[in-house]
Scaffold this motif. Structure first.
Motif, PDB file in Angstrom:
ATOM      1  N   HIS A  46      24.064  40.983  42.965  1.00 18.84           N
ATOM      2  CA  HIS A  46      24.105  40.658  44.376  1.00 18.84           C
ATOM      3  C   HIS A  46      22.727  40.899  44.981  1.00 18.84           C
ATOM      4  N   VAL A  49      22.146  44.369  46.706  1.00 15.72           N
ATOM      5  CA  VAL A  49      22.559  45.594  46.051  1.00 15.72           C
ATOM      6  C   VAL A  49      21.625  45.879  44.906  1.00 15.72           C
ATOM      7  N   SER A  62      25.240  48.000  40.109  1.00 20.68           N
ATOM      8  CA  SER A  62      26.001  47.788  41.333  1.00 20.68           C
ATOM      9  C   SER A  62      26.318  46.308  41.521  1.00 20.68           C
ATOM     10  N   GLY A  63      25.422  45.420  41.013  1.00 23.10           N
ATOM     11  CA  GLY A  63      25.754  43.999  41.045  1.00 23.10           C
ATOM     12  C   GLY A  63      26.961  43.673  40.199  1.00 23.10           C
ATOM     13  N   TYR A  66      29.876  44.685  42.157  1.00 30.42           N
ATOM     14  CA  TYR A  66      30.114  43.724  43.236  1.00 30.42           C
ATOM     15  C   TYR A  66      30.920  42.541  42.724  1.00 30.42           C
ATOM     16  N   TRP A  67      30.537  41.993  41.579  1.00 32.78           N
ATOM     17  CA  TRP A  67      31.240  40.802  41.095  1.00 32.78           C
ATOM     18  C   TRP A  67      32.631  41.138  40.571  1.00 32.78           C
ATOM     19  N   THR A  69      34.676  43.520  41.814  1.00 32.64           N
ATOM     20  CA  THR A  69      35.541  43.666  42.990  1.00 32.64           C
ATOM     21  C   THR A  69      35.753  42.336  43.697  1.00 32.64           C
ATOM     22  N   ARG A  70      34.735  41.519  43.742  1.00 30.31           N
ATOM     23  CA  ARG A  70      34.881  40.218  44.421  1.00 30.31           C
ATOM     24  C   ARG A  70      35.853  39.311  43.683  1.00 30.31           C
ATOM     25  N   ASP A  84      31.622  40.812  51.920  1.00 32.27           N
ATOM     26  CA  ASP A  84      30.243  41.277  51.780  1.00 32.27           C
ATOM     27  C   ASP A  84      29.921  42.368  52.795  1.00 32.27           C
ATOM     28  N   PHE A  87      31.677  45.597  51.636  1.00 26.00           N
ATOM     29  CA  PHE A  87      31.021  46.154  50.457  1.00 26.00           C
ATOM     30  C   PHE A  87      29.714  46.844  50.841  1.00 26.00           C
ATOM     31  N   ALA A  88      28.930  46.180  51.694  1.00 29.10           N
ATOM     32  CA  ALA A  88      27.676  46.788  52.140  1.00 29.10           C
ATOM     33  C   ALA A  88      27.928  48.028  52.978  1.00 29.10           C
TER      34      ALA A  88
END
Length: 427
Positions: A46, A49, A62-63, A66-67, A69-70, A84, A87-88
């Motif tokens: 991401h 991130v 962390s990327g 991110y993917w 969880t997305r 987004d 998450f941020a």
């Protein structure tokens, strides 16, 4: 990191922001986090991130997180901006101990008088999301509890995570002897065995209920129907016997001679106790111990631990005849009447064979059926030459091996009487 608490908290936060998250999304995310120990090649990061150091048991970047969880939580493209932002906000306010060390660039931080940084990317400092973004550890915000997924490390070395077995792996390991299986594999195959328990045997009760094909005419229902036909019994109503689950009683040998098989046999006992038949479970070495209440516990590990603590004569000598006589004379002896009795033992008895034969003969007269499962019966050239086994065998209806989980499944089928074709006479 508590993956289940993390998934539940994140999904709840997304729902409060209007993101439509499926009911099973938290469980899917938990399994994905458990399986995401290795970095997926070609996974894009991401843009907002940064990467984090690798930690065993968690996504490597962390990327990557991110993917994961997305993919698991977002089902609609219009929910991506809200996801987004959440998450941020989450990883800007408080970063888990295994997560990125710096907040995303899109989240601004400011210092409070007490020296703790707090995020300003849309979150509030009073909710249980406040933490130290600079040091990567959760803190308490205004007297509230820390982040639910950032749990303190347990004392001692961490226990290895159980990797879920596929159906093919389960069928393959079910053919392996108990001695070659690890504790984690034994526990997972015990869960597999509990799901493979079929409907257990049923018996005809004294009560009757209306039903087609019954052998008895229901006079009251027949007269009620005759009111519509000028009191002529044109249609006969019939009754049939009510069928109830037949009681199942399990006697498991926990002496020294079956030490390597006792854990798997305990899983079989727990599967039968938690089945619709609600079996009665007894463990014996020198005396019987009732384990039905402790094996009914929902957690398998806790149930087996409590069962091990309850059996005081575990891994000692074997007194089959004395244990059976004591059980028949106890207040639980009535549970054996008309029941299917399953005996899990290798037949090694320290007492005289004549006592074993007398006790088993009395047990057979009281029970409906006796199934004996011997963990040594699958050995090449096996013959029941030991005194206790040779004395008990004439009083058993079925004799089967019990050295693998596949064999235990055959034992369950024998207890359920599924091996006998419909209409065939009983042995």
């Amino acid at each position: 990191m508590d993956r289940a608490a993390f998934a539940a908290a994140l999904t709840e936060k997304l729902r409060r922001r209007g993101v439509r998250v499926d009911l099973s999304a938290a469980a899917t995310l938990t399994r994905a986090l458990a399986a995401g120990n290795a970095e997926v090649p070609g996974t894009p990061a991401h843009p907002s991130v940064p990467a984090s150091p690798t930690t065993p048991g968690t996504p490597r970047t962390s990327g990557h997180l991110y993917w994961i969880t997305r993919i698991c939580l977002v089902r609609r493209s219009e929910d991506l901006p809200a996801f987004d932002a959440v998450f941020a906000e989450v990883f800007g306010e408080a970063v888990p101990a295994d997560g990125p060390r710096n907040p995303p660039s899109s989240v601004r931080t400011r210092s409070r008088p007490d020296g703790v940084s707090e995020g300003t990317g849309g979150g509030t400092t009073g909710e249980p999301g406040a933490g130290d973004a600079g040091h990567g550890r959760p803190v308490r915000g205004r007297g509230r509890a820390p982040l639910p997924w950032a749990t303190p490390a347990p004392h001692g070395p961490p226990s290895p995570a159980r990797v879920a077995l596929s159906a093919t792996e389960q069928e393959t390991l079910a053919q392996e002897p108990f001695e070659t299986l690890s504790d984690a594999q034994t526990a997972q195959l015990g869960t597999w065995l509990a799901g493979a328990v079929p409907h257990l045997p049923r018996r005809r009760a004294r009560r009757r209920r209306p039903g087609r094909g019954g052998a008895r005419v229901d006079l009251r229902a027949t007269l009620a129907r005759a009111r519509r036909t000028g009191w002529e019994p044109w249609e006969l109503a019939r009754q049939k016997r009510v069928r109830r689950p037949r009681r199942v009683v399990v006697l498991c040998d926990v002496s020294e001679s079956v030490r390597t098989q006792s854990a798997a046999h305990m899983h079989l006992m727990r599967a039968l106790v938690r089945s619709p038949a609600r079996a009665e479970a007894f463990a014996f070495a020198t005396r019987p111990t009732r384990l039905t209440p402790v094996l009914a516990h929902g957690d398998a590990d806790a149930a087996l631990e409590r069962a091990s603590e309850a059996v005081t004569d575990r891994f000692g000598g074997t007194r089959i005849a004395g244990s059976v006589r004591e059980l028949l004379a106890s207040r639980h002896g009535a549970a054996l009447r008309g029941a299917v009795v399953l005996v899990l033992s290798d037949g090694w008895d320290a007492g005289p064979p004549e006592d074993t034969a007398a006790a088993m003969a009395r047990l057979r007269r009281r029970a409906h059926r006796v199934v004996w499962a011997n963990p040594r019966a699958a050995a090449r050239g096996f013959e029941p030459r030991t005194g206790g086994m040779a004395a008990a065998l004439p009083h058993c209806d079925v004799f089967l091996p019990a050295h693998t989980f596949a064999a235990l499944r055959e034992v369950v089928a024998a207890v359920a009487d599924l091996r006998r074709p419909p209409g065939a006479p009983r042995p």
